[in-house]
Design an enzyme around this catalytic site. Sequence first.
Site, PDB file in Angstrom:
ATOM      1  N   HIS A 156      41.183  46.662  36.525  1.00 26.58           N
ATOM      2  CA  HIS A 156      40.737  45.703  37.544  1.00 26.58           C
ATOM      3  C   HIS A 156      41.870  45.317  38.500  1.00 26.58           C
ATOM      4  CE1 HIS A 156      42.018  42.426  34.661  1.00 26.58           C
ATOM      5  NE2 HIS A 156      42.298  41.799  35.782  1.00 26.58           N
TER       6      HIS A 156
ATOM      7  N   SER B  63      47.231  39.575  34.057  1.00 28.22           N
ATOM      8  CA  SER B  63      46.520  40.836  33.919  1.00 28.22           C
ATOM      9  C   SER B  63      47.484  41.980  34.139  1.00 28.22           C
ATOM     10  CB  SER B  63      45.391  40.922  34.927  1.00 28.22           C
ATOM     11  OG  SER B  63      44.261  40.331  34.393  1.00 28.22           O
TER      12      SER B  63
ATOM     13  N   ASP C 192      40.525  48.571  29.897  1.00 28.90           N
ATOM     14  CA  ASP C 192      40.859  48.036  31.220  1.00 28.90           C
ATOM     15  C   ASP C 192      42.273  48.446  31.654  1.00 28.90           C
ATOM     16  OD1 ASP C 192      41.077  46.598  33.541  1.00 28.90           O
ATOM     17  OD2 ASP C 192      40.269  44.741  32.707  1.00 28.90           O
TER      18      ASP C 192
HETATM   19  N1  ARG Z   1      38.576  38.133  33.562  1.00 30.71           N
HETATM   20  C1  ARG Z   1      39.628  39.050  33.901  1.00 30.71           C
HETATM   21  C2  ARG Z   1      40.554  38.424  34.947  1.00 30.71           C
HETATM   22  O1  ARG Z   1      40.515  37.254  35.147  1.00 30.71           O
HETATM   23  C3  ARG Z   1      39.078  40.360  34.323  1.00 30.71           C
HETATM   24  C4  ARG Z   1      38.410  40.408  35.648  1.00 30.71           C
HETATM   25  C5  ARG Z   1      37.901  41.735  36.113  1.00 30.71           C
HETATM   26  N2  ARG Z   1      36.613  42.097  35.538  1.00 30.71           N
HETATM   27  C6  ARG Z   1      35.400  41.718  36.045  1.00 30.71           C
HETATM   28  N3  ARG Z   1      34.325  42.086  35.411  1.00 30.71           N
HETATM   29  N4  ARG Z   1      35.258  40.978  37.112  1.00 30.71           N
HETATM   30  O2  ARG Z   1      41.048  38.950  35.891  1.00 30.71           O
HETATM   31  N1  GLU Z   2      42.041  38.900  34.038  1.00 29.83           N
HETATM   32  C1  GLU Z   2      43.056  37.959  34.375  1.00 29.83           C
HETATM   33  C2  GLU Z   2      44.001  38.404  35.485  1.00 29.83           C
HETATM   34  O1  GLU Z   2      43.651  39.069  36.379  1.00 29.83           O
HETATM   35  C3  GLU Z   2      43.804  37.638  33.142  1.00 29.83           C
HETATM   36  C4  GLU Z   2      42.956  36.788  32.338  1.00 29.83           C
HETATM   37  C5  GLU Z   2      43.369  35.375  32.445  1.00 29.83           C
HETATM   38  O2  GLU Z   2      43.042  34.672  33.424  1.00 29.83           O
HETATM   39  O3  GLU Z   2      44.062  34.986  31.511  1.00 29.83           O
HETATM   40  O4  GLU Z   2      45.110  38.005  35.582  1.00 29.83           O
END
Ligand code: ARG
Ligand code: GLU
Length: 734
Positions: free
Chosen positions: A88, A655, A224
């Site tokens: 991502h 991330s 991921d």
């Molecule tokens: N929750 C993770 C973050 O905050 C992954 C986000 C990407 N994935 C998604 N399905 N939107 O970045």
């Molecule tokens: N998916 C998140 C990011 O892009 C990390 C998850 C979080 O927020 O801890 O940094």
Amino acid sequence: MRQSIKLYLLLGAFIAIRLSASATEGMWLPHLLGSLNEKEMKGMGLKINASDIYNVNKGSLKDAIVSFGGFCTGEIISSKGLLLTNHHCGYDAIQKHSSLQHNYLDNGFWARTQREELPNPGLTATFIVRIEDVTKQALAGVDPGLGERERQSAIDKNLAAIKSGAGKEAWQDVLIKPFFESNQFFLFVTETYKDVRLEGAPPSSIGKFGADTDNWMWPRHTGDFSMFRVYAGKDNKPADYSPENVPLQPKHFLPISLDGVAENDFTMVFGFPGRTNEYLPSRAMQLIVEGQDPARVGMRDAALKVIDGYMRKDGQIKIQYAAKQASTANAWKKWIGEMQGVRATGGIDRKLAYEKRFSGLVQASPVFRGQYGGLLDSLNNLYNDLAPYAVARDYYTELVRNVEMLTMANNLVNLLQETRAAGEDQYPALREKFLASAQTSFKNFNLDVDRDVATALFDIYFKEVPSNKIGGEGYQIWMETNKDGKTTANKLYSQSALISYEALKAFVERPYATVLTEIWKDPATRFLIGLRNGYAELVSKPHDAIQSGINRLQRRYMQAQMDVLKDRRFYPDANSTLRLTYGKVDGYAPRDAVQYDFMTTLDGVMEKYKPGDYEFDVPEKLRQLHAAKDYGQYGQNGKMPVCFIASNHTTGGNSGSPALDAYGNLIGLNFDRTWEGTMSDINYDASICRNIMVDIRYVLFVVDKFAGATHLIEEMKLVHPKKAKVVPMRKKAA
Ligand code: ARG
Ligand code: GLU
């Protein structure tokens, strides 16, 4: 009544444990680990020294960590600049190279040779060379009695002097950031590489497996990850993109452990967490979870419903909106988790108890009473004043952000304002820049989608925001269109020039003076200007005035907590600077009678598999490998590990951060947190806050067995720290 006594007792027990502060809470500055954390870390299992993690005299772990594009973290995993980050995080890059013919989002991408790697103009990788405390110089001669603005300009002067005096090489940069609400300042010398090429990515059915349904969730089964390669000039220094550039030779790269994780293993996550607010008073926390989060979630609920509907039925729209939808949905779901988590852990009551203890200590000491008496009440009161403006601000921001026609109109108004400031003769140049970015936006724009989003959001906005926070001009149009979102949207989208790149281009390619008068005739710009003026006057101005008072008191409250609560060890809120956090591999119990294990396997991917599904399809090759249990050296007892969780305190920006074992070997790749624990940004709670990582063995398995990119595995350094009797010292990269 009895219920609340019970609750009170329960909370009391909770709080007693909390005040000894969980060992896993905190995002620590790497250059202070030796004095603040090393002893505790070794007690928890660390096998190397703080000076192996951060060292300015020789290669150390920090030299393998980069800020990836400023929004994620990446790490170097070979002597030839191979970089690992999340799928991502690479998503925008992968999407930009994708089309219906070459759909790298759907099918994955692997460069078979260096010539097939794909350049990504604008994408950067930034290393930290060294960190210095410059608090004294930054605050020298700054009178504590100064107003906020005067204080800032006095500090800015100091910072400019510190910067120009800082020793650095020509190709390096210096930046200074405030910490602890501007009570402290640290300087960073950095090196930014500007030629970062896409090496490979799995298909979304692995890299984004589970998509939004599984996002922020545990148990998780997402691979991921994506890979890039950092290029340097022939001298190994940062250079603009050139075919002549060569792969970077890093000061350090991470060896990769094939030994996997066990429950209670010590882990570290090293990266660039973006933003946290751990030292807010109770009223601020309440404002977030009871005022702002619901407002933002409500707007995005509506926008996402429209976008999802179109994406499911149209392949072209699915590609166009993939990245936008992902980012909109991501924060939306996080906020939902944050509200729930604070409620479930009694976050506000805990803050209140913390404040009670703080106030008690202040009252007990004449000195503290003189310095800090009444401070907390004043701060909480200011948050009360801020609340209605903060919520109205979020509604406005969400409206302009999610309705792209308004985003565009807003950019157009900015263009005209910039021109006024810079002088009319600058218009053609500024316009070119504006048009270039507009062209990119229109590539991923669909009129029907945007009109339907607008319809839904207008209805919410005008219902939820009181008219005295909207203003006459915007409200006027709403009245003219019978206070109906659909009528308003139809008017804007049938009569505006902002519906296509060509029309917009023709609109702005007239003399500046003409454009200035024409924007009042175009319904979309007229509407935006009305809303924008009302917002500036009725929301933004009072909001910022209160916020400036808050900043001042928040800074004093931060200092007060550090002075008064002597038994607490303080770490600075995240601010996109390099931090180390450490914890243990551990499951958790999210609710009554539910217990989560710490690790998932490929079996779970197959359990979730839904043929042809938008989120849970599984590539045939992966199903075959699973059926044959063909996991090579990456499996464990006949299973293929996929993800695991631990109690590392992380946030957005982490991330792509490496998860490291006790020796500093790579064991996983951080990509998420558990839903129950997203409130760790304002309320870390070791009982349920977990970060989610993809097991590095799954990454290697996908690269090697699934994608056949075995040449990349050969570049890496694979180690067996648990099996080896003597752990080899990590060596400087050749
Ligand atoms: N929750 C993770 C973050 O905050 C992954 C986000 C990407 N994935 C998604 N399905 N939107 O970045
Ligand atoms: N998916 C998140 C990011 O892009 C990390 C998850 C979080 O927020 O801890 O940094």
